[in-house]
Write a protein that holds these residues in place. Structure first.
Motif, PDB file in Angstrom:
ATOM      1  N   THR A 164       0.769  -1.121  -0.019  1.00 56.58           N
ATOM      2  CA  THR A 164      -0.045   0.044   0.087  1.00 56.58           C
ATOM      3  C   THR A 164       1.025   1.272  -0.017  1.00 56.58           C
ATOM      4  O   THR A 164       0.260   2.582  -0.181  1.00 56.58           O
ATOM      5  N   ASN A 226      -8.149   1.852   7.596  1.00 58.49           N
ATOM      6  CA  ASN A 226      -7.807   0.269   7.653  1.00 58.49           C
ATOM      7  C   ASN A 226      -8.705  -0.644   6.594  1.00 58.49           C
ATOM      8  O   ASN A 226      -8.069  -1.593   5.912  1.00 58.49           O
ATOM      9  N   SER A 229      -7.354  -0.977   2.640  1.00 56.80           N
ATOM     10  CA  SER A 229      -6.354  -1.892   2.215  1.00 56.80           C
ATOM     11  C   SER A 229      -7.296  -3.305   1.684  1.00 56.80           C
ATOM     12  O   SER A 229      -8.213  -3.236   2.101  1.00 56.80           O
TER      13      SER A 229
END
Length: 270
Positions: A164, A226, A229
């Motif tokens: 990422t 979060n 991702s």
């Protein structure tokens, strides 16, 4: 745990410090256990609004304890050094194993984590820094995805996080070569957030600022971030499967021996 990690909570800020100063905060079984236990404790503490993760002494974290590599050399590479985590593919913490949780646990904390990096963050130490939301680096700090030096691959949740942060070709180059990156390059590549003269004080100041915001909104923001991702499960398992095959294999053992004996390795083409 206190001889590996110290925790002080003041005004909503958890000041978490690696305190294995004599070993440059290197990762051994006790350090892995302390890191996991610390994340579990902080996750349950509703008073914590932000976390600063740093290392005392000369470095943030030098990576896996050299004694573990020496043990691997002496044992001929049979099994994992120290005997811990023999079955890396076993999922002990949700989608992660225990070493991965030492990093992934910081990513999954419900509040922001700021890593203050000085000295070196090599190998597992680099992955530990990656578990934070934000990485502040001292001007002379250095990072490396160094596992290839020991004939291994990053297997502490580094790959799903790095995917990422970095361009695909950059991630591959750093993983294949294990080269050391200075602070300015780390920022330019995306490994780090910014370079500051005193990362620890800057991290504390940032954490205090975050702690002064609406804690519900901060936790909501982290949940949203979060979710950006992809599912880390396949990547975490792939790390463990590939590492399990490498540990103790002839070429991996040769990489360890060559490094410790300070000579060129003599690898076998299978």
């Amino acid at each position: 745990m206190n001889d590996r990690v110290s925790v002080t909570i003041t005004d909503g800020v958890a000041d978490v410090r690696l305190v294995r100063v004599d070993k440059m905060n290197a990762l051994d079984a006790a350090m892995f256990e302390a890191l996991v236990s610390t994340t579990e404790r902080l996750a349950q503490d509703k008073s914590v609004r932000a976390v600063v993760l740093s290392g005392e002494g000369k470095a943030f974290c030098a990576g896996l304890d050299m004694g573990r590599f020496a043990a691997m050399k002496e044992s001929g590479g049979n099994g994992i050094p120290g005997g811990e985590f023999r079955d890396l593919t076993k999922r002990t913490h949700g989608q992660a194993n225990a070493p991965q949780q030492a990093v992934w646990g910081w990513r999954m904390l419900p509040v922001p984590v700021i890593a203050a990096v000085h000295g070196v963050a090599f190998g597992g130490g680099c992955q530990l820094a990656l578990g934070a939301d934000i990485r502040l680096m001292a001007p002379d700090a250095r990072m490396s995805i160094m596992e290839i030096k020991w004939g291994l691959v990053p297997d502490m949740a580094g790959t799903p996080i790095l995917a990422t942060l970095l361009r695909d070709d950059v991630l591959r180059e750093l993983t294949y070569t294990g080269r050391v990156v200075d602070a300015q390059e780390a920022v330019s590549l995306g490994l780090a957030t910014k370079v500051v003269d005193d990362p620890y004080q800057a991290a504390l100041a940032m954490a205090r600022e975050i702690a002064g915001k609406n804690p519900d909104a901060i936790r909501a923001a982290k949940r949203m971030m979060n979710k950006l991702s992809v599912d880390p499960g396949p990547a975490l398992l792939a790390e463990s499967v590939e590492q399990q095959k490498l540990i103790g294999s002839p070429n991996q053992t040769e990489a360890v021996r060559a490094n410790l004996e300070k000579r060129a390795p003599n690898f076998i083409d299978a």
